[in-house]
Design an enzyme around this catalytic site. Structure first.
Site, PDB file in Angstrom:
ATOM      1  CE1 TYR A 128      36.029  34.727  31.486  1.00  0.00           C
ATOM      2  CE2 TYR A 128      35.193  32.631  30.719  1.00  0.00           C
ATOM      3  CZ  TYR A 128      35.778  33.396  31.702  1.00  0.00           C
ATOM      4  OH  TYR A 128      36.129  32.827  32.899  1.00  0.00           O
ATOM      5  CE  LYS A 182      45.563  43.337  41.114  1.00  0.00           C
ATOM      6  NZ  LYS A 182      45.863  43.084  42.540  1.00  0.00           N
ATOM      7  CG  ASP A 215      44.560  41.232  44.945  1.00  0.00           C
ATOM      8  OD1 ASP A 215      43.654  42.091  44.878  1.00  0.00           O
ATOM      9  OD2 ASP A 215      45.769  41.544  45.006  1.00  0.00           O
ATOM     10  CG  ASP A 239      34.388  31.420  35.463  1.00  0.00           C
ATOM     11  OD1 ASP A 239      33.648  30.662  36.120  1.00  0.00           O
ATOM     12  OD2 ASP A 239      35.053  31.048  34.483  1.00  0.00           O
ATOM     13  CG  ASP A 243      33.808  27.655  39.915  1.00  0.00           C
ATOM     14  OD1 ASP A 243      32.745  28.159  39.507  1.00  0.00           O
ATOM     15  OD2 ASP A 243      34.378  26.711  39.339  1.00  0.00           O
TER      16      ASP A 243
HETATM   17 MG    MG Z   1      33.268  28.309  35.941  1.00  0.00          MG
END
Ligand code: MG
Ligand code: NAI
Length: 352
Positions: A128, A182, A215, A239, A243
């Site tokens: 980001y 990861k 994962d 993020d 969700d």
């Molecule tokens: Mg989002």
């Protein structure tokens, strides 16, 4: 007990943000929160009107408050010169380095039972930083991913403190922290996140610490969501995970989040401006009402926050559901029902 009078910034933004933020404000009033509100502009409509998606007066106004409640903003899907994302900018300006996203079972058909965990997402770096560049005339694109020891340490510290606080509320000595990374592939960047997080977590007595590759984390979170307590992750993984977590407990219409920094909190629903249902009066206000409760909790009014959460649960249990949950209630119906539940409880408390 005399409570501190709060000063709260309200930033409705675009689309359903303008419906759900006023709904949450009504609930705060019904809960008896002593606050003055400062309504501030931001978003795409503001950009079209003024040429600035986040006017300086909004940033100043937000800073002058104890905390803020943000609705949602629409962002243009094509590159628009001069447009900057207000929420990303606010997170940066106020150094809101942790994004706290609870996943809690709700009494609706779309929610699994027994889930109660919190994802704490790093909020300032990772991909980001948006450092992308084209090479070979656009045939190759490189995006930089930044991970620092400082940001990894402070987000982990926030996660550990939340874990200890939750354990205390449960009356337990033990808490579980899951560190997501990861590092098997990204040995340097995720490696730094991993070692920093494990280092910081070691300082908390009673905290069990585990690590999980992102994962397999997605897989396990969907198979056994009940086993998690507090999860800490770099920005992008956090993020995506949050969700997915929202989908386990009734969807975006119910999911709140809080952006937390040293001494400031900006709460918001996880969802966006939902242009497909904007202006129809059918948006689910619960995510934003719960975000308002998170805000209160962070501002030291956890008892009122708890009452709001209980009122929301009572209303959902009674089947007052908006269309996203399979019901027919409007934004107004749900908001009114939560206010009535709060007032009924208040008058009982006063009579006692
Ligand atoms: Mg989002
Ligand atoms: P979205 O979250 O706005 O909508 C996704 C789907 O969920 C839609 O079908 C919508 O109707 C439904 N939905 C979302 N919230 C709901 C609610 N409270 N009640 C009932 N249904 C609800 O995500 P989408 O469609 O990807 O993005 C729309 C706009 O919002 C875009 O411009 C996007 O950039 C922006 N956005 C802004 C965010 C923010 O301000 N923090 C976060 C995510 C998206």
């Amino acid at each position: 007990m005399e409570r501190r009078r709060l000063r709260i910034a309200l930033i409705p933004g675009d689309g359903i943000g303008r419906e759900v933020v006023p709904a949450a404000q009504r609930v705060l009033d019904a809960a008896g929160v002593a606050a003055e509100y400062l309504r501030l502009d931001a978003g795409f409509e503001t950009f079209q009107r003024t040429g600035n998606a986040l006017p300086p007066a909004t940033v100043e106004g937000v800073r002058s408050c104890d905390g803020a409640l943000f609705g949602a903003v629409s962002s243009p899907s094509t590159r628009t010169p001069g447009y900057v994302s207000p929420i990303l900018t606010l997170r940066k300006e106020l150094d809101l380095f942790a994004n706290v996203r609870p996943a809690l079972s709700a009494p609706v058909t779309g929610s699994q039972e027994g889930i109660d965990f919190v994802i704490v997402r790093e909020n300032t770096e990772c991909l980001y930083v948006k450092q992308e560049r084209e090479e070979k005339n656009g045939a190759r694109v490189v995006a930089e991913r930044v991970i620092t020891r400082r940001a990894s340490a402070r987000v982990t510290q926030t996660a550990c403190e939340i874990a200890m606080r939750r354990a205390a509320l449960r009356g337990e000595q033990k808490a579980l922290l899951t560190v997501v990374h990861k590092a098997n592939v990204l040995a340097l960047s995720d490696g730094l996140f991993r070692t920093t997080a494990l280092d910081v977590a070691e300082g908390y007595a009673g905290l069990e610490v585990e690590e999980q590759l992102v994962d397999s984390m997605v897989y396990r979170m969907i198979r056994e969501p009940q086993r998690y307590d507090v999860v800490v992750a770099p920005n992008l993984y956090g993020d995506i995970l949050s969700d997915a977590a929202a989908a386990l407990v009734g969807g975006l219409g119910l999911a709140p989040s809080a952006n937390v920094g040293d001494g400031y909190v900006l709460a918001e629903p996880v969802h966006g401006s939902a242009p497909d249902i904007g202006g129809k009066g059918i948006a689910n206000p619960v995510a934003t009402i719960r975000a308002a409760a998170l805000l209160l909790e962070q501002l030291g009014q956890g008892d009122i926050a708890k009452r709001i959460e209980n009122a929301v649960d009572a209303v959902l249990s009674a089947g007052v559901w908006t269309a996203d949950l399979g019901g027919q209630a409007t934004t107004e119906d749900v908001t009114e029902a939560v206010c009535v539940a709060l007032q009924a409880e208040r008058s009982v408390a006063i009579r006692r």
